[in-house]
Design an enzyme around this catalytic site. Structure first.
Site, PDB file in Angstrom:
ATOM      1  N   LEU A  73     -10.169  -3.509   4.193  1.00 47.92           N
ATOM      2  CA  LEU A  73      -9.455  -2.868   3.886  1.00 47.92           C
ATOM      3  C   LEU A  73      -8.243  -2.156   3.979  1.00 47.92           C
ATOM      4  O   LEU A  73      -8.413  -1.984   4.983  1.00 47.92           O
ATOM      5  CB  LEU A  73     -10.496  -2.120   2.923  1.00 47.92           C
ATOM      6  CG  LEU A  73      -9.238  -1.034   1.919  1.00 47.92           C
ATOM      7  CD1 LEU A  73      -8.618  -1.514   0.227  1.00 47.92           C
ATOM      8  CD2 LEU A  73     -10.120   0.251   1.336  1.00 47.92           C
ATOM      9  N   ASP A  74      -7.044  -2.481   3.811  1.00 47.14           N
ATOM     10  CA  ASP A  74      -5.603  -1.896   3.582  1.00 47.14           C
ATOM     11  C   ASP A  74      -5.478  -2.571   5.115  1.00 47.14           C
ATOM     12  O   ASP A  74      -5.110  -1.334   6.476  1.00 47.14           O
ATOM     13  CB  ASP A  74      -5.690  -0.649   3.953  1.00 47.14           C
ATOM     14  CG  ASP A  74      -5.778   0.408   2.114  1.00 47.14           C
ATOM     15  OD1 ASP A  74      -5.145  -1.215   1.744  1.00 47.14           O
ATOM     16  OD2 ASP A  74      -6.147   0.823   2.068  1.00 47.14           O
ATOM     17  N   ALA A  75      -5.753  -3.656   6.215  1.00 48.46           N
ATOM     18  CA  ALA A  75      -6.008  -2.901   7.417  1.00 48.46           C
ATOM     19  C   ALA A  75      -5.328  -4.147   8.440  1.00 48.46           C
ATOM     20  O   ALA A  75      -5.384  -5.063   8.938  1.00 48.46           O
ATOM     21  CB  ALA A  75      -7.454  -3.059   8.239  1.00 48.46           C
ATOM     22  N   GLY A  85      -6.913   3.752   1.920  1.00 49.82           N
ATOM     23  CA  GLY A  85      -7.710   3.447   0.041  1.00 49.82           C
ATOM     24  C   GLY A  85      -7.041   4.423  -0.136  1.00 49.82           C
ATOM     25  O   GLY A  85      -5.763   4.611  -0.511  1.00 49.82           O
ATOM     26  N   HIS A 113       0.428  -1.420  -0.024  1.00 58.46           N
ATOM     27  CA  HIS A 113      -0.211  -0.228   0.438  1.00 58.46           C
ATOM     28  C   HIS A 113       0.142   1.162  -0.115  1.00 58.46           C
ATOM     29  O   HIS A 113       1.832   1.229   0.716  1.00 58.46           O
ATOM     30  CB  HIS A 113      -0.750   0.368   1.178  1.00 58.46           C
ATOM     31  CG  HIS A 113      -1.568   1.244   1.255  1.00 58.46           C
ATOM     32  ND1 HIS A 113      -2.898   1.267   0.240  1.00 58.46           N
ATOM     33  CD2 HIS A 113      -1.829   2.446   1.783  1.00 58.46           C
ATOM     34  CE1 HIS A 113      -3.895   2.954   0.624  1.00 58.46           C
ATOM     35  NE2 HIS A 113      -2.726   3.197   1.566  1.00 58.46           N
TER      36      HIS A 113
END
Lengths: 285, 285, 285, 285
Positions: free
Chosen positions: C228-230, C202, C193
């Site tokens: 998401l992205d976690a 995001g 990311h």
């Protein structure tokens, strides 16, 4: 890495062979010692083994005074050399300074974070006396000339002995300490050199760095040995500079690196995380 | 810092005195040049003035071919020396390699980001031929022995001249280039040295770093001069290592630093952000 | 950290208690296993124990096929869960990309350094097909629309299964992968990311970073989970920016961080240095 | 970047157009002002121009008291807004603290390096009184409860006014300052937040960082605005952590970053290197 009130630490070196970890952990397990931290390192090239193990002394079956002897039985067949440290023993540290205050301030303003006592500051100049006193630490002024260095060092050693000093910090002391002096504190004198060693050994490293046009400057904390700026390195760091940085700016930026690098090196030493072998260090932690 | 399609850049050096910035900016303003970027530096110690100014050529009153002459009138009273670059002129770059691919990969996989053409790769070994061809770049194999070095260098220079090469990159070439060769590309040969210079000059720096027990290793990109590893430094960086890192691990970690440091140095050069004075660089940008 | 031709690695988790290290090292010692690397970690807060041990299989008394069963006898009383890996088993990795080439180039130009096979690249755009082919890797183009995502993912999963893929790398894939897809590769999908998570979750993190006026930008490599992205973070790094950096400059600088952070994360995974617990990772090495 | 005894600095913002640099440098040149440092920045997206110029007042033709008026004539046609600072004017700074000493120590032990006076330290707790006194600085204890915050802030503002304070430093003050309070010191209250903003806004960021399993922790120094932790960022930095770092270890490591980031931010402000526009900063220097 938080410190337990009542722990013991073993720092072990020996030739590498099978069964080393098993022998040590077995010894602790059978004596009801709970391992808090275990680190191990093998230098394959040198066929050397290094280990640091820290365990809780609560419920440990062997009384403190007998651990060395009992562990000796484990160590002998492996030709281990070792140091045993107890978290409840508070080391005593002397700080040598000259005229620059930043490292002294750093140590004095953070030593409540460490398990250490600082009975005295020693300097060849009187400039920083006020700072030491401000923090309630005794300050001893030892002016040095070329001629009386041996006598001054002898007097300093007397003072250190009287105060039962375990560790000497050269916090920008700016004097070369004699091999005789160093011999009294082997691997127990930590210096901060204001360059990224081995670049810019000796005096005025920032001037040399400026003249060479480097893009990073650094600091190195190391144990002091008889050879100037050549002892085992404990910690190093750097900071970016550019063409706008004059020598004075480099000195200013470098101070921030020096004081943090020195503080980290002292902390490693005080937590018994440093093992010296040859001219290098293993830093566990 | 994004590049404008039609811009000019002046890199200026001269003795420091009043009115320098005013003279240059006035010249641009009166000729309808919009300043896109202006950087200026005074070395107070040397009493030297350095300036980089980039302006939009759209609507600029002076035709490109006459800018040098017209600016000469401004420059003369201040004893300025200067370089004039146009963003529309695409430099031509040759890459010299040996056996290690990481720097070559880095350059070839990113040169679409740069305003540059890469007509050829030159090597003393054939190992990387496949990589060059994979990227559609000609590869020339020049084996070198102790005896034929002058002839080989002469042949290389012919090839560079034939391809109108402006800039030579030694991307881990592992050969010492002769002063004669260097004389053909003054301040236009960029080398990547695999240490934090001036520490560990010469061959096998990672072995030396490992033996010394340093806690950081680095890389240095510099213009090549007759003295080995002593030319003006463009960019440096470091990465942390510890006792667990063998020489091979240091080499592996070092490669990531080398390739990025070299890429940044090339980019600075291609964007005309580098001014060499004495043995140092001013990097604008 | 150099790799031995014939080694085994155990990654172990269990509730913390006395005797864990001794039990494992004893097992290895008694079966003639020479420990190459041992790391252990206790999360005191969670009372959880983690261990990674790598040993030489040469002369090891237990045949490879029986190690799991035999170690199970050691593990049972401690409620250990474990993974066993052999250095001779080469994992198979698929790379998912979109339009940006930098991470793909990084992986393809360095995977000869790793023990891995890369049978295929998958993309929702055709742009990078040439790069994959240049490196001799199959490229599969799966255009995705909002409506056909489930079918496309099903087709991708078929392809991955057919190629016996162990590990999926999202190398700036720019598509959100469904929980169903993720369920097939738990802790075996690694994403990069382009921000320092949890800042700027995001899309368009560089735009957000620019708008916020941060002084550092970063990249985060993590295992993909349904949120998401976690997912558990494997590696992060940052690079300095300032007011002169436009969004485009941030994107450019960020790419260098992204590709190195992703490469380091992949390497940790391939060397079996990563233990996931809860939403965090222990990285041994 | 060394400070000249008698210099002036202009910080200028205006819409971008041709001739801005020429206008300012011409003004200085014609009035016999020698430029010591000139930095300029164009935000192309916002079409905004920013400039910092520092010049020697020795021999400058315009008396100090008239510079503002005279420069106003240059500035008007360009719609410039500007600040004029003299190096001989010493700013007065108040430090707000709570219980943690590290930032206070850092400021007090280095403020001899800066051109600043520190007439007082303010705290909601009495813990750090001894430190302030040790450095000869007045300490004012203002306990705060939920109910009396407006009255306490009013009393604090009185005290600040009485001491003619120019700049307020929140050195881990741990209290949210009201918009009314902030309104008295727009862009003149500097806070240090113990995270890499915008990650982990609000209280207990190290706990959040630990729970999220990040691999770097950071600190952010920013001007305080009405929105919590959302003001213009002056400086940020990070330090590496890993799975071995407990929350307490993160707090310990974070302190070193916090104190240096805050010290750098204060220095930038005191050297008049900071220009705020929108919610961002231009840092010249």
């Amino acid at each position: 890495m938080t410190e337990t009130p009542n722990a013991a630490t073993l720092l072990i070196s020996c030739p590498d062979r099978k069964g080393l970890v098993a022998a040590v952990t077995d010894f602790l397990y059978k004596n009801n010692g709970n391992i808090l931290q275990l680190d191990q390192h093998v230098d394959a090239e040198e066929s050397a083994f290094f280990m640091r193990v820290e365990w809780d002394l609560q419920n440990f079956a062997i009384p403190r005074a007998e651990i060395n002897a009992k562990f000796g039985e484990v160590a002998a067949p492996f030709q281990m050399t070792w140091q045993l440290h107890f978290s409840t023993t508070i080391p005593r540290m002397a700080i040598f300074v000259s005229k620059q205050p930043h490292c002294l301030y750093e140590i004095l303003s953070r030593y409540h974070e460490w398990r250490v006592e600082i009975p005295l500051v020693i300097s060849n100049h009187a400039d920083l006396q006020g700072i030491a006193h401000r923090f309630g630490v005794n300050f001893h002024h030892f002016p040095i000339t070329k001629d009386d260095k041996p006598q001054v060092e002898a007097a300093q050693l007397d003072l250190l002995a009287k105060h039962r000093i375990d560790l000497v910090i050269l916090a920008r002391y700016m004097q070369i300490v004699s091999p005789e002096f160093i011999g009294h504190y082997p691997q127990r004198i930590i210096n901060i050199h204001h360059s990224f060693l081995p670049a810019f050994i000796g005096a005025k490293p920032y001037h040399s760095a400026h003249a060479r046009g480097v893009k990073l400057i650094g600091a190195t904390s190391h144990y002091v040995t008889a050879e100037l700026d050549a002892g085992p390195i404990i910690e190093q760091d750097v900071v970016r500079v550019d063409h706008r940085d004059t020598v004075d700016e480099m000195i200013r930026k470098g101070k921030d690196v020096e004081k943090l690098v020195l503080a980290r090196a002292i902390r490693h030493h005080l937590l018994n995380q440093v093992l010296v072998y040859g001219n290098k260090t293993v830093i566990f932690g």
